[in-house]
Design a protein around this motif. Sequence first.
Motif, short mmCIF file in Angstrom:
data_model
loop_
_atom_site.label_atom_id
_atom_site.label_comp_id
_atom_site.label_asym_id
_atom_site.label_seq_id
_atom_site.Cartn_x
_atom_site.Cartn_y
_atom_site.Cartn_z
N UNK A 59 0.81 -1.22 0.00
CA UNK A 59 0.00 0.00 0.00
C UNK A 59 0.85 1.27 0.00
N UNK A 60 2.14 1.13 0.27
CA UNK A 60 3.03 2.29 0.31
C UNK A 60 3.66 2.60 -1.04
N UNK A 61 3.47 1.72 -2.01
CA UNK A 61 4.23 1.79 -3.27
C UNK A 61 4.04 3.10 -4.03
N UNK A 62 2.89 3.70 -3.95
CA UNK A 62 2.61 4.90 -4.75
C UNK A 62 2.91 6.21 -4.03
N UNK A 63 3.49 6.14 -2.86
CA UNK A 63 3.81 7.36 -2.12
C UNK A 63 4.92 8.15 -2.82
N UNK A 64 4.81 9.47 -2.78
CA UNK A 64 5.86 10.34 -3.29
C UNK A 64 6.72 10.81 -2.12
N UNK A 65 8.03 10.70 -2.23
CA UNK A 65 8.90 11.08 -1.11
C UNK A 65 8.63 12.47 -0.56
N UNK A 66 8.42 13.44 -1.44
CA UNK A 66 8.22 14.82 -0.97
C UNK A 66 6.97 14.96 -0.12
N UNK A 67 6.02 14.03 -0.31
CA UNK A 67 4.78 14.08 0.46
C UNK A 67 4.89 13.33 1.79
#
Length: 231
Positions: A59-67
């Motif tokens: 579920x974490x795969x689509x996270x953007x680092x800056x967010x």
Amino acid sequence: MPTEPTMLQNSTLDFLGNLARNNNREWFNTNKTAYLAAKEDVEAFTAALIREASRFDPLLADLLPKNCLFRIYRDTRFSKDKTPYKTHMGLWLCPSGRNSNGPGYYLHITPGASFLAGGYWMPPADDLKAIRQEIDYNSTALKQLLEANSFRKYFGGLDEEHALKTAPQGYPKDHPEIALLKLKSFTVSHPFKDMVLTTPKAARTVAAGWAALAPLNQFLRSATDVASQQF
């Protein structure tokens, strides 16, 4: 295509140490270039952490680092401490975003006191009620994951700093799981020495700690997801 850095640069810890000794706007503005370099370093490291953590929590795969990064600027409006900047950098990996309060994974970066953490901090009333209900119905599952060798390798147990002094409403004080039911947060933490974060295996080391608490997050998600479907 180049891969993300798998560790932090020593210069990032150096910047945070210098900031702790010079926590004022004049120094910060003079050293803005060093801050931006440190922020970029942490963001790049976060990309590697997302990649590693997605192996056990897709579920974490689509996270953007800056967010996932928290702002370094402090909100001093209601604080006696008027220093303008945090002396650490923090990142939060949660499927619903940095500003959400669901179960997730945290990394706190500061010289001499870095740590990883995770779980569900101070869930709102509906989610807390659902988690307690799940403990009441299914405490065996929670106790098994808390007693697993992989969990105990990193964490002594759940944090108890926000526990109630008396039994929560609706539960008898002699309930067999009263210690768990009294909790208002379901979190764990594990400290790191600085050198751990500046070695090539840093991302895997942090992710290994998070992997140990992933079953806890799954338990908490399952409890609160079921509750949300009832409304």
